[in-house]
Motif scaffolding. Structure first.
Motif, PDB file in Angstrom:
ATOM      1  N   VAL A 120       0.824  -1.214   0.000  1.00 39.82           N
ATOM      2  CA  VAL A 120       0.000   0.000   0.000  1.00 39.82           C
ATOM      3  C   VAL A 120       0.854   1.258   0.000  1.00 39.82           C
ATOM      4  O   VAL A 120       0.396   2.326  -0.426  1.00 39.82           O
ATOM      5  CB  VAL A 120      -0.957   0.007   1.211  1.00 39.82           C
ATOM      6  N   ALA A 121       2.110   1.147   0.463  1.00 41.18           N
ATOM      7  CA  ALA A 121       2.976   2.321   0.510  1.00 41.18           C
ATOM      8  C   ALA A 121       3.263   2.851  -0.886  1.00 41.18           C
ATOM      9  O   ALA A 121       3.314   4.064  -1.111  1.00 41.18           O
ATOM     10  CB  ALA A 121       4.284   1.970   1.226  1.00 41.18           C
ATOM     11  N   ASP A 122       3.470   1.949  -1.853  1.00 42.17           N
ATOM     12  CA  ASP A 122       3.747   2.390  -3.221  1.00 42.17           C
ATOM     13  C   ASP A 122       2.561   3.160  -3.797  1.00 42.17           C
ATOM     14  O   ASP A 122       2.743   4.158  -4.502  1.00 42.17           O
ATOM     15  CB  ASP A 122       4.068   1.180  -4.100  1.00 42.17           C
ATOM     16  N   VAL A 123       1.352   2.691  -3.516  1.00 37.99           N
ATOM     17  CA  VAL A 123       0.152   3.395  -3.999  1.00 37.99           C
ATOM     18  C   VAL A 123       0.065   4.787  -3.373  1.00 37.99           C
ATOM     19  O   VAL A 123      -0.251   5.779  -4.047  1.00 37.99           O
ATOM     20  CB  VAL A 123      -1.120   2.584  -3.676  1.00 37.99           C
ATOM     21  N   ILE A 124       0.363   4.872  -2.082  1.00 37.21           N
ATOM     22  CA  ILE A 124       0.299   6.154  -1.382  1.00 37.21           C
ATOM     23  C   ILE A 124       1.355   7.121  -1.911  1.00 37.21           C
ATOM     24  O   ILE A 124       1.085   8.302  -2.144  1.00 37.21           O
ATOM     25  CB  ILE A 124       0.467   5.927   0.130  1.00 37.21           C
ATOM     26  N   MET A 125       2.578   6.635  -2.122  1.00 37.20           N
ATOM     27  CA  MET A 125       3.656   7.502  -2.590  1.00 37.20           C
ATOM     28  C   MET A 125       3.393   8.026  -4.000  1.00 37.20           C
ATOM     29  O   MET A 125       3.835   9.121  -4.356  1.00 37.20           O
ATOM     30  CB  MET A 125       4.982   6.755  -2.548  1.00 37.20           C
ATOM     31  N   ASP A 126       2.655   7.276  -4.812  1.00 40.63           N
ATOM     32  CA  ASP A 126       2.360   7.710  -6.176  1.00 40.63           C
ATOM     33  C   ASP A 126       1.157   8.643  -6.247  1.00 40.63           C
ATOM     34  O   ASP A 126       0.863   9.178  -7.327  1.00 40.63           O
ATOM     35  CB  ASP A 126       2.103   6.484  -7.067  1.00 40.63           C
ATOM     36  N   ALA A 127       0.470   8.844  -5.126  1.00 40.10           N
ATOM     37  CA  ALA A 127      -0.733   9.670  -5.139  1.00 40.10           C
ATOM     38  C   ALA A 127      -0.387  11.119  -5.460  1.00 40.10           C
ATOM     39  O   ALA A 127       0.590  11.673  -4.957  1.00 40.10           O
ATOM     40  CB  ALA A 127      -1.445   9.581  -3.796  1.00 40.10           C
ATOM     41  N   LYS A 128      -1.218  11.753  -6.271  1.00 39.50           N
ATOM     42  CA  LYS A 128      -0.990  13.143  -6.661  1.00 39.50           C
ATOM     43  C   LYS A 128      -1.809  14.076  -5.782  1.00 39.50           C
ATOM     44  O   LYS A 128      -2.610  14.891  -6.253  1.00 39.50           O
ATOM     45  CB  LYS A 128      -1.341  13.322  -8.129  1.00 39.50           C
ATOM     46  N   CYS A 129      -1.602  13.909  -4.474  1.00 44.69           N
ATOM     47  CA  CYS A 129      -2.236  14.760  -3.471  1.00 44.69           C
ATOM     48  C   CYS A 129      -1.484  14.572  -2.160  1.00 44.69           C
ATOM     49  O   CYS A 129      -0.830  13.546  -1.950  1.00 44.69           O
ATOM     50  CB  CYS A 129      -3.716  14.416  -3.302  1.00 44.69           C
ATOM     51  N   PRO A 130      -1.545  15.536  -1.246  1.00 39.29           N
ATOM     52  CA  PRO A 130      -0.904  15.362   0.065  1.00 39.29           C
ATOM     53  C   PRO A 130      -1.591  14.243   0.846  1.00 39.29           C
ATOM     54  O   PRO A 130      -2.816  14.151   0.869  1.00 39.29           O
ATOM     55  CB  PRO A 130      -1.096  16.719   0.745  1.00 39.29           C
ATOM     56  N   VAL A 131      -0.771  13.409   1.487  1.00 40.51           N
ATOM     57  CA  VAL A 131      -1.315  12.271   2.228  1.00 40.51           C
ATOM     58  C   VAL A 131      -0.655  12.190   3.595  1.00 40.51           C
ATOM     59  O   VAL A 131       0.576  12.281   3.709  1.00 40.51           O
ATOM     60  CB  VAL A 131      -1.095  10.940   1.478  1.00 40.51           C
ATOM     61  N   LEU A 132      -1.487  12.028   4.624  1.00 40.14           N
ATOM     62  CA  LEU A 132      -1.009  11.747   5.977  1.00 40.14           C
ATOM     63  C   LEU A 132      -1.506  10.360   6.364  1.00 40.14           C
ATOM     64  O   LEU A 132      -2.711  10.098   6.298  1.00 40.14           O
ATOM     65  CB  LEU A 132      -1.526  12.789   6.975  1.00 40.14           C
ATOM     66  N   VAL A 133      -0.591   9.489   6.758  1.00 40.90           N
ATOM     67  CA  VAL A 133      -0.936   8.135   7.177  1.00 40.90           C
ATOM     68  C   VAL A 133      -0.742   8.032   8.699  1.00 40.90           C
ATOM     69  O   VAL A 133       0.313   8.407   9.218  1.00 40.90           O
ATOM     70  CB  VAL A 133      -0.064   7.087   6.468  1.00 40.90           C
TER      71      VAL A 133
END
Length: 322
Positions: A120-133
């Motif tokens: 799931v980390a790869d999907v999050i890192m590729d997201a084109k928006c700010p993300v807080l996990v």
């Protein structure tokens, strides 16, 4: 007079959703788990996000592929920051974090599921928006050791972990998050992930301090009860000795008096046995509370050290991202 049959006049309307919400939330957990109260905890987190006008919903993990598809849809391109909250079991295997539905495969049986953080980390890192996990699980800090593409895009990706490598956590993070979300959202000074992390740390410290005070107060109460019980035992033992001395000379006593003393002796012996068992139980409770207090003190110390080192690690990641 108002129309009492019209319930629309009496039921408060929920706050209208904001056109530009502060963030959008997603709460992840496994469909089947051995952790009690997880479903209610997830509901509380969703309510806390919605109370500040942030859309939020829960999602039950069924497979790694489905979670990846769900995250891709949730992290679709857009300017609104996303907050992903996971709560459940976490283990560190080969310097990588793995989530699981149960403590072990033996406990979960056919309902046992697991999810690799790398997936799931790869999907999050590729997201084109700010993300807080936010990871609310044991060994959550192991997520920072997972190799990811830090230069995938310009959007920041940040992590708040409930604990560091090799450490367990409790249910305090969810409570702290629910308590600080509203004041964090209302703050005009800063609404960054760093300010949220600082507020959570402060709230966690207060929660642990209050729990330590409650445990200490309970220990003091048990000690007072134990002292009173010991005094009662001493008085009963004195009465028993006096009764035994009188029974050594039965010829000087009337039959009725002797029967009364024998009955009194039996009653006193039963009372002493009962109080002795109660004393042992109280001593065991005091020992358990003292052990719990010691664990709390260790947890506070390790928590401060772990969050300091984790914050430094996160700060280095932010520098690399920029």
């Amino acid at each position: 007079m108002p129309d009492r049959g019209n319930r629309r006049d009496r039921i408060p309307k929920p706050p209208a959703p904001q056109s530009n919400p502060l963030a959008e939330g997603l709460v992840l957990s496994f469909e089947h788990t051995d952790l009690r109260g997880l479903d209610e905890e997830g509901d509380n987190i969703v309510k806390a996000f919605r109370s500040i006008g942030c859309p939020c919903h829960k999602y039950s993990i069924k497979s790694e592929r489905r979670v990846q598809d769900k995250l891709k849809r949730f992290l679709a391109e857009g300017a609104t920051p996303r907050i992903i909250y996971f709560h459940g079991h976490g283990r560190s295997l080969d310097n990588s974090l793995t989530f699981s539905s149960h403590k072990s495969r033996q406990v979960g049986g056919e309902n046992y599921q697991k999810l690799h953080w790398q997936g799931v980390a790869d999907v999050i890192m590729d997201a084109k928006c700010p993300v807080l996990v936010i990871l609310d699980c044991c060994n959550a800090g192991a997520a920072a050791a997972t190799p990811v593409n830090l230069h995938s895009n310009r959007y920041p990706k940040e992590l708040i972990a409930a604990t560091s490598w090799g450490l367990s956590t409790s249910d305090k993070l969810a409570i702290a998050l629910c308590n600080v979300l509203k004041p964090w959202a209302e703050s005009s000074r800063s609404r960054s992930a760093r300010s949220l992390h600082e507020r959570i740390n402060k709230e966690l410290s207060e929660l642990r301090t209050n729990e330590k005070r409650r445990v200490e107060s309970r220990i003091d109460q048990l000690k007072d009860d134990l002292a009173k019980t010991n005094q009662r035992i001493e008085k009963l033992e004195d009465k028993l000795k006096s009764a035994k001395r009188e029974l050594r000379h039965p010829e000087k006593l009337r039959d009725r008096r002797r029967r009364e003393l024998e009955s009194s002796r039996r009653d006193l012996e039963k009372e002493i046995d009962r109080l002795t068992e109660r004393t042992q139980s109280q001593r065991q409770k005091i020992t358990e509370k003292e052990e719990r207090l010691a664990n709390l003190r260790k947890s506070i110390d390790s928590y401060r050290q772990a969050h300091h080192s984790r914050w430094m690690s996160m700060r280095q990641e932010w520098v690399l991202q920029r």
